[in-house]
Design a protein around this motif. Sequence first.
Motif, PDB file in Angstrom:
ATOM      1  N   GLU A 205      71.397   2.825  14.007  1.00 15.20           N
ATOM      2  CA  GLU A 205      72.030   2.298  15.227  1.00 15.20           C
ATOM      3  C   GLU A 205      72.609   0.910  14.972  1.00 15.20           C
ATOM      4  N   ALA A 206      71.817   0.084  14.250  1.00 21.76           N
ATOM      5  CA  ALA A 206      72.265  -1.283  13.991  1.00 21.76           C
ATOM      6  C   ALA A 206      73.510  -1.278  13.114  1.00 21.76           C
ATOM      7  N   ASN A 207      73.559  -0.342  12.150  1.00 25.83           N
ATOM      8  CA  ASN A 207      74.737  -0.243  11.290  1.00 25.83           C
ATOM      9  C   ASN A 207      76.002   0.025  12.092  1.00 25.83           C
ATOM     10  N   HIS A 208      75.837   0.728  13.198  1.00 25.36           N
ATOM     11  CA  HIS A 208      76.997   1.034  14.031  1.00 25.36           C
ATOM     12  C   HIS A 208      77.118   0.066  15.200  1.00 25.36           C
ATOM     13  N   LYS A 209      76.472  -1.069  15.047  1.00 27.34           N
ATOM     14  CA  LYS A 209      76.533  -2.126  16.043  1.00 27.34           C
ATOM     15  C   LYS A 209      76.215  -1.611  17.434  1.00 27.34           C
ATOM     16  N   GLY A 210      75.163  -0.778  17.528  1.00 25.73           N
ATOM     17  CA  GLY A 210      74.679  -0.321  18.820  1.00 25.73           C
ATOM     18  C   GLY A 210      75.460   0.835  19.405  1.00 25.73           C
ATOM     19  N   ASN A 211      76.541   1.225  18.733  1.00 20.94           N
ATOM     20  CA  ASN A 211      77.332   2.308  19.310  1.00 20.94           C
ATOM     21  C   ASN A 211      77.419   3.480  18.338  1.00 20.94           C
ATOM     22  N   ALA A 212      76.235   4.082  18.096  1.00 20.68           N
ATOM     23  CA  ALA A 212      76.185   5.140  17.105  1.00 20.68           C
ATOM     24  C   ALA A 212      76.639   6.464  17.702  1.00 20.68           C
ATOM     25  N   PRO A 213      77.251   7.331  16.877  1.00 18.23           N
ATOM     26  CA  PRO A 213      77.683   8.641  17.367  1.00 18.23           C
ATOM     27  C   PRO A 213      76.504   9.527  17.816  1.00 18.23           C
ATOM     28  N   LEU A 214      75.334   9.335  17.162  1.00 14.39           N
ATOM     29  CA  LEU A 214      74.173  10.157  17.517  1.00 14.39           C
ATOM     30  C   LEU A 214      73.165   9.335  18.314  1.00 14.39           C
ATOM     31  N   LYS A 215      72.658   9.931  19.394  1.00 13.35           N
ATOM     32  CA  LYS A 215      71.700   9.211  20.249  1.00 13.35           C
ATOM     33  C   LYS A 215      70.361   9.928  20.268  1.00 13.35           C
ATOM     34  N   ILE A 216      69.315   9.206  20.660  1.00 11.95           N
ATOM     35  CA  ILE A 216      67.990   9.813  20.798  1.00 11.95           C
ATOM     36  C   ILE A 216      68.005  10.719  22.033  1.00 11.95           C
ATOM     37  N   LEU A 217      67.637  11.980  21.810  1.00 16.84           N
ATOM     38  CA  LEU A 217      67.654  12.929  22.923  1.00 16.84           C
ATOM     39  C   LEU A 217      66.250  13.413  23.299  1.00 16.84           C
ATOM     40  N   VAL A 218      65.375  13.487  22.290  1.00 18.72           N
ATOM     41  CA  VAL A 218      64.011  13.959  22.571  1.00 18.72           C
ATOM     42  C   VAL A 218      63.027  13.009  21.898  1.00 18.72           C
ATOM     43  N   GLU A 219      62.052  12.524  22.667  1.00 18.06           N
ATOM     44  CA  GLU A 219      61.089  11.594  22.063  1.00 18.06           C
ATOM     45  C   GLU A 219      59.799  11.561  22.866  1.00 18.06           C
ATOM     46  N   GLY A 220      58.803  10.918  22.290  1.00 22.94           N
ATOM     47  CA  GLY A 220      57.602  10.545  23.045  1.00 22.94           C
ATOM     48  C   GLY A 220      56.424  11.490  22.992  1.00 22.94           C
ATOM     49  N   GLU A 221      56.610  12.728  22.606  1.00 25.24           N
ATOM     50  CA  GLU A 221      55.472  13.652  22.618  1.00 25.24           C
ATOM     51  C   GLU A 221      54.562  13.438  21.433  1.00 25.24           C
ATOM     52  N   LYS A 222      53.272  13.795  21.601  1.00 28.96           N
ATOM     53  CA  LYS A 222      52.289  13.589  20.541  1.00 28.96           C
ATOM     54  C   LYS A 222      52.670  14.340  19.279  1.00 28.96           C
ATOM     55  N   VAL A 223      53.309  15.510  19.455  1.00 31.94           N
ATOM     56  CA  VAL A 223      53.649  16.318  18.287  1.00 31.94           C
ATOM     57  C   VAL A 223      54.668  15.602  17.389  1.00 31.94           C
ATOM     58  N   LEU A 224      55.332  14.574  17.926  1.00 39.27           N
ATOM     59  CA  LEU A 224      56.306  13.826  17.139  1.00 39.27           C
ATOM     60  C   LEU A 224      55.704  12.597  16.471  1.00 39.27           C
ATOM     61  N   PHE A 225      54.423  12.407  16.648  1.00 39.80           N
ATOM     62  CA  PHE A 225      53.818  11.229  16.052  1.00 39.80           C
ATOM     63  C   PHE A 225      53.711  11.367  14.543  1.00 39.80           C
ATOM     64  N   ASN A 226      53.837  10.251  13.879  1.00 36.84           N
ATOM     65  CA  ASN A 226      53.869  10.200  12.423  1.00 36.84           C
ATOM     66  C   ASN A 226      52.715   9.322  11.960  1.00 36.84           C
TER      67      ASN A 226
END
Lengths: 218, 230, 277
Positions: free
Chosen positions: C203-224
């Motif tokens: 995101e920072a490389n594209h100065k905050g205006n990246a073509p791809l955005k976060i669409l799904v997040e936050g669930e325990k199954v996504l924890f690393n």
Amino acid sequence: MNTSLCEVRNVHHTYGSRTVLDIDSFYIKPGSITGITGPNGCGKSTLLRMLAFLEKPDRGVVLFNGAEHDIRPNPVHREVCLLGQEPYLLKRSVRANVGYGLNVRNTDDIEPRIREALHMVGLDADDFLRRMWHELSGGETQRVALAARLVLRPKLLLLDEPTANLDEKSSTTIRTAVEQIRKTDGTSLVIVSHDLRWLRSICSPLIIMERGEMVETA
Amino acid sequence: MDFLLHGFFQAFHLLWTGDPETYSAIWTTVLVSTMSMAASLLIGIPLGFSLGINDFKGKKILRTLVDTLLSFPTVVIGLLVYAFLSRQGPLGDFGILFTLPGVAVGQTILGLPIIIALTATAVETLDKRLKPTLTTLGATPRQMLFTTILEARHSLMLAAMAAYGRIVSEVGISMMVGGNIKWHTRTITTAIALETGKGEFSVGIALGIVLMVVALGVNMCVSGLRKRAR
Amino acid sequence: MEEALKKLLYAIAALTLMLGTPAYAAKTMILATTTSTANTGLLDELIVPQFAKDTGIEIKFIAVGTGKALKMAENCDVDAVLVHAPAAEQKYVDAGVLIDRTQLMYNDFVIIGPASDPARIKGKKVVEAMKTIAAAKSVFTSRGDNSGTNKKEISLWNVSGMAVPDKEQWYVQTGQNMISTINIAAEKGGYTMTDRGTYIKYEANHKGNAPLKILVEGEKVLFNQYSALAVNPEKCPSVKYDLATRFIKWMASPKTQEAIGKFKLLGKVLFTPNATQ
């Protein structure tokens, strides 16, 4: 007791099917000047290479001071020296080329001897010492190569067409130098040349070769 | 596309401001490539010499083998050296994995075929009159070896430059055997791989230019040597 | 000339010997970790300098793929590992290769896609989102390199009741690192799963205006989940087990845990510390 410096006995040598040398008996007395002449391909250069222990005959022996010697580098090569046709200079200065043999013998104080050798072959030391191998004419190359051998004062000096590429003036200088070292150092000489007049005037014996054999001796 | 231009200016910025990571990578590169070059030359020239000068049964086969090794991929060399230097490997007890000497071992394996093949060719193409000339002037075999190397010096310097080019630009060996450890085994090329992997393309270009500046410096020194060797 | 050559040879030989003998003074340990961990900057900016300050031990870390990091541990080439692949870690623990497994912190993965979201997965639960992508045959890029991230992505397919869509046309296995995989997804207008840290950088490389955005997040199954493990000195007598132990204990200590929780990547917090003492 045989007092010859060099002796060649029953030497027979072929290149492929061609007989290059066929000599029953030949010897060189110390302090002598031997001349060898003959048509191209008669075996003169091959004979010189064998006398210099750079090549070994298929059959027969070549002796120096009564003994056989290896053609691989060994002490005999510090006593016998060959100047071939179209001599090769090392890729360095004239000074380094002329001094090379002295350096391998770890001789000290070689500068005056180098200068003297250049003088003998008629080259101005101040001009030529720092010249590089590629900055010389054909005749100059030949004279530098000769100087590199004269400077060593070998017991036996073998010269293959030493005046071949030279003009008359330089030829005279070389002839004088060659005769000189025999006088001053007792160097034995074997000279191969087409200059019959020169050979007749200084050589004894003068040998004529044909098809590998010594056909006449004067 | 503008990372190219950006990288160009960034190169000079990194060098000018004395960026410590950049200079560490430069120093590491110089250090390891010097070790590898020295080993390649000290081992390769005598080997190439004997290969070129001698005639023996199987010479052609050996020569073909050496020439084939010229195409040895660096990642494969890296993998092989890693296998040998790993603790599990036969040379593991030397403990030189992830160190510059370990990388140098791999880079030497990279440079040796180049030096051997080009030295053998240089020796083979030497004037045939050289050996008899040196013999009749009274040189010993050891003296003849030194003089022959000197006679071939122009070709040998070319061989050295070829080996250097391959060594200083490789990534596969430095990465696998060196581990790209910051301040220790991070060379310019592994740093480039790292930065471009992170998407920092302009830094990658910048470091590439830095490497070229280093190579230019080396070439200028060799050029000076060439002049003196004429 | 020959004299000069001889001198040159001696100089080269002396130089090689000098440079070739490594001079190791300080206490050092070798840590294997993953590229995505290294790329967060956590090690370079926080862990390595602080650990050196607190203990005088220098950490030399090597950033490779998870599979390789664990393999290097098995080969006894490193002293400890810091990875985020619990299933794989367990295998090595069961085999007795790695010991003293210690949970340290977690960050999370996110599913990203084009702002236009052609498959309409925004805000959905992970399982539903994966099913939707498969049904819509939307382009989905995978690292396909057996890395920790890759293993996580595979587990998402599995947990959604599907096999890895290995042979599907829309499933693109790049075999490369995360940034390249994201870029390829962006080029193709597709979706992918990435760790938050890489996304922040992207995101920072594209100065905050990246073509791809976060669409799904936050669930325990996504924890690393990140853990540190020491290489078993019984299997590898040459490893510095004492230094590895100090490292792991230090990572789990309250002071370090707090610092990890405060660590920011480009202004955004990345990790949640969860070492249980």
